[in-house]
Design an enzyme around this catalytic site. Structure first.
Site, mmCIF file in Angstrom:
data_model
loop_
_atom_site.group_PDB
_atom_site.id
_atom_site.type_symbol
_atom_site.label_atom_id
_atom_site.label_comp_id
_atom_site.label_asym_id
_atom_site.label_seq_id
_atom_site.Cartn_x
_atom_site.Cartn_y
_atom_site.Cartn_z
ATOM 1 N N ASP A 160 0.820 -1.210 0.000
ATOM 2 C CA ASP A 160 0.000 0.000 0.000
ATOM 3 C C ASP A 160 0.852 1.258 0.000
ATOM 4 O O ASP A 160 0.433 2.295 -0.493
ATOM 5 C CB ASP A 160 -0.897 0.045 1.252
ATOM 6 C CG ASP A 160 -1.902 -1.089 1.280
ATOM 7 O OD1 ASP A 160 -1.910 -1.896 0.337
ATOM 8 O OD2 ASP A 160 -2.667 -1.174 2.256
ATOM 9 N N ASP A 244 -2.324 5.791 -2.661
ATOM 10 C CA ASP A 244 -1.722 4.605 -2.052
ATOM 11 C C ASP A 244 -0.997 3.898 -3.187
ATOM 12 O O ASP A 244 -1.508 3.840 -4.319
ATOM 13 C CB ASP A 244 -2.795 3.672 -1.474
ATOM 14 C CG ASP A 244 -3.246 4.088 -0.073
ATOM 15 O OD1 ASP A 244 -2.929 5.219 0.349
ATOM 16 O OD2 ASP A 244 -3.911 3.275 0.590
ATOM 17 N N HIS A 293 -7.197 0.091 -3.990
ATOM 18 C CA HIS A 293 -6.122 -0.860 -4.286
ATOM 19 C C HIS A 293 -6.542 -1.783 -5.427
ATOM 20 O O HIS A 293 -7.508 -2.523 -5.324
ATOM 21 C CB HIS A 293 -5.703 -1.662 -3.053
ATOM 22 C CG HIS A 293 -5.337 -0.757 -1.915
ATOM 23 N ND1 HIS A 293 -5.442 -1.136 -0.604
ATOM 24 C CD2 HIS A 293 -4.857 0.514 -1.911
ATOM 25 C CE1 HIS A 293 -5.046 -0.129 0.168
ATOM 26 N NE2 HIS A 293 -4.693 0.877 -0.607
ATOM 27 N N ASP A 295 -5.120 -4.405 -6.740
ATOM 28 C CA ASP A 295 -4.632 -5.781 -6.857
ATOM 29 C C ASP A 295 -5.592 -6.899 -6.449
ATOM 30 O O ASP A 295 -5.232 -8.071 -6.462
ATOM 31 C CB ASP A 295 -3.278 -5.933 -6.131
ATOM 32 C CG ASP A 295 -3.318 -5.451 -4.699
ATOM 33 O OD1 ASP A 295 -4.379 -4.990 -4.248
ATOM 34 O OD2 ASP A 295 -2.278 -5.533 -4.022
ATOM 35 N N SER A 344 -11.520 -5.765 3.766
ATOM 36 C CA SER A 344 -11.503 -6.084 2.337
ATOM 37 C C SER A 344 -12.652 -7.023 1.993
ATOM 38 O O SER A 344 -13.405 -7.450 2.854
ATOM 39 C CB SER A 344 -10.194 -6.761 1.955
ATOM 40 O OG SER A 344 -10.229 -8.098 2.387
ATOM 41 N N CYS A 397 -0.660 -7.829 -1.316
ATOM 42 C CA CYS A 397 -0.721 -6.683 -0.389
ATOM 43 C C CYS A 397 0.316 -6.777 0.726
ATOM 44 O O CYS A 397 0.865 -5.761 1.147
ATOM 45 C CB CYS A 397 -2.066 -6.598 0.305
ATOM 46 S SG CYS A 397 -3.488 -6.852 -0.708
HETATM 47 N N1 ARG Z 1 -10.091 -3.268 -1.754
HETATM 48 C C1 ARG Z 1 -9.784 -4.630 -2.137
HETATM 49 C C2 ARG Z 1 -10.983 -5.535 -1.950
HETATM 50 O O1 ARG Z 1 -11.682 -5.423 -0.990
HETATM 51 C C3 ARG Z 1 -8.671 -5.163 -1.332
HETATM 52 C C4 ARG Z 1 -7.379 -4.765 -1.873
HETATM 53 C C5 ARG Z 1 -6.321 -5.077 -0.945
HETATM 54 N N2 ARG Z 1 -5.072 -4.675 -1.486
HETATM 55 C C6 ARG Z 1 -4.106 -4.104 -0.812
HETATM 56 N N3 ARG Z 1 -3.006 -3.807 -1.465
HETATM 57 N N4 ARG Z 1 -4.216 -3.806 0.462
HETATM 58 O O2 ARG Z 1 -11.224 -6.390 -2.756
#
Ligand code: ARG
Length: 412
Positions: A160, A244, A293, A295, A344, A397
């Protein structure tokens, strides 16, 4: 450890054995010539090493991984329940945030997460990767800037906050107040990398004053958020740049980014201008009520190979088709609701870490996802970090790749 250091040590050992085995005069002569040779080799190597062996070097998400930073769950705190946090968490957990905001995450859970991550580190080491860790920090300590007061969160997700682009390591400015000082956990490591030749940049620190947030961001239902996201309206404003690092994903000269709840257009602009004409920064958009994010939405896992979240289709998919890329849909996650996901969605199932083009570290419990990789001819390295997942991330992550063996190329 720098390679330069190891070269010097190697040569001095040769010198030592030489001295041991010869009469005095010869000893002195050969010591002198070895010393000269050593100096010669060292200068030769240092010039060469400087070019090729800077400890920080990574251009994409899939070249052979040599060194990685793995986050820590130690002392992780629940962020205070501020507007920007509320805009990005599921309603189901709001009572949890109200109760624990500003306090440590439940102790037993964190203990399990710590153990899981230790195990993940030793598996990475067995796979030949050098593993580095951030410092242990007291995140619960209150702090104050001229613009706001907060407590910290954690150093669990290096992805992040840190992004490596070539020989440069960039500290992201972040957008959550609880993450303002997160970089402190990584400074020992970054200083070391800097000493050994890396380029080190901290993006402009935001004020994070009230103007950075839409304090009236209407977020009662997912439907509201869908509508707002579609209109390009997020909880962060354009008051100043923020981002981020995890909203960016790298494929050599092409880097992809999304405007999200934590990355604004000014932040994207900053990165674009900072990287200059050597790179093409592409902004992608997704049908996602809650972008934060990239990924777990669009994970590039190989040269022209993407795992895409079928729940969050990309509006610019035609660009990838045109470039001849293969886009594979991630299987539906199978995770149960037994353990919480405070930060998440379940799509962490696709948040994998490539060790090279043919090895992937992925969730041991996500059988359909593992099958997908095997069908792609990628060997799975299954690991279980279910408690660690609760803190908002999986393998991508929880890591920042510091060094991958490979060169800067175009794939798009
Ligand atoms: N916001 C994403 C989800 O809920 C999670 C991404 C997490 N990635 C990170 N680099 N912290 O699917």
């Amino acid at each position: 450890m720098s390679c330069f250091g190891s070269v010097v040590r190697l040569v001095s050992q040769a010198q030592l054995s030489c001295i041991r085995s010869k009469p005095l005069l010869q000893k002195i002569c050969s010591a002198v010539s070895v010393a000269t040779r050593r100096q010669h080799v060292a200068t030769q190597m240092s010039a060469q090493e400087e070019k090729t062996k800077i400890p920080v070097s990574s251009h994409n998400e899939w070249d052979l991984l040599e060194e990685v930073i793995v986050g820590r769950a130690e002392n992780a705190c629940v962020p205070e329940f501020t507007t920007e946090v509320k805009a990005n968490t599921y309603e189901k957990y709001w009572p949890f945030y109200q109760k624990y905001g500003g306090k440590p995450f439940p102790k037993k859970h964190i203990q399990k997460a710590v153990e899981e991550v230790e195990e993940m580190c030793s598996i990475l080491q067995q796979e030949g990767v050098v593993v580095r860790r951030p410092d242990v920090v007291e995140w619960e300590k209150a702090f104050e800037t001229p613009d706001f007061k907060s407590r910290g969160m954690y150093a669990a997700m290096p992805r992040d906050i840190l992004i490596v682009i070539g020989n440069e390591i960039i500290e992201a400015p972040m957008a959550w107040r609880s993450r303002f000082f997160e970089y402190r956990a990584y400074r020992s490591l970054i200083k070391e990398y800097f000493t050994e030749g890396a380029k080190w940049t901290a993006a402009p620190k935001p004020l994070m004053s009230d103007e950075l947030y839409d304090m009236n961001y209407p977020m009662h239902s997912v439907q509201d958020r869908h509508e707002l996201a579609k209109k390009g309206q997020f909880v962060t404003t354009e008051f100043e740049p923020c981002f981020d690092a995890a909203d960016f994903i790298r494929a050599g000269r092409d880097i992809f980014v999304q405007r999200s709840q934590v990355t604004n257009l000014m932040g994207i602009k900053w990165m674009e201008r900072h990287l200059g004409p050597e790179y093409n920064l592409h902004q992608l958009t997704f049908k996602d009520p809650n972008p934060m994010h990239i990924d777990a939405t669009f994970n590039i896992i190989g040269p022209g190979l993407v795992v895409a979240n079928p729940d969050r289709p990309c509006n610019e998919m035609h660009l990838f088709k045109k470039a001849g890329w293969t886009v594979v849909e991630a299987p539906t996650p199978t995770r149960s609701d037994d353990l919480p996901l405070w930060m998440s969605s379940k799509w962490l199932s696709m948040n994998v870490l490539m060790l090279d083009e043919e090895r992937v570290m992925c969730d041991k419990n996500e059988i359909p996802t593992m099958k997908m990789f095997e069908e792609l001819g990628i060997t799975t390295i299954p690991v279980d970090i279910q408690h660690a997942n609760s803190l908002g991330g999986a393998f991508h992550c929880w890591t920042t790749d510091v060094r991958r063996r490979g060169e800067l190329k175009s794939y798009f």
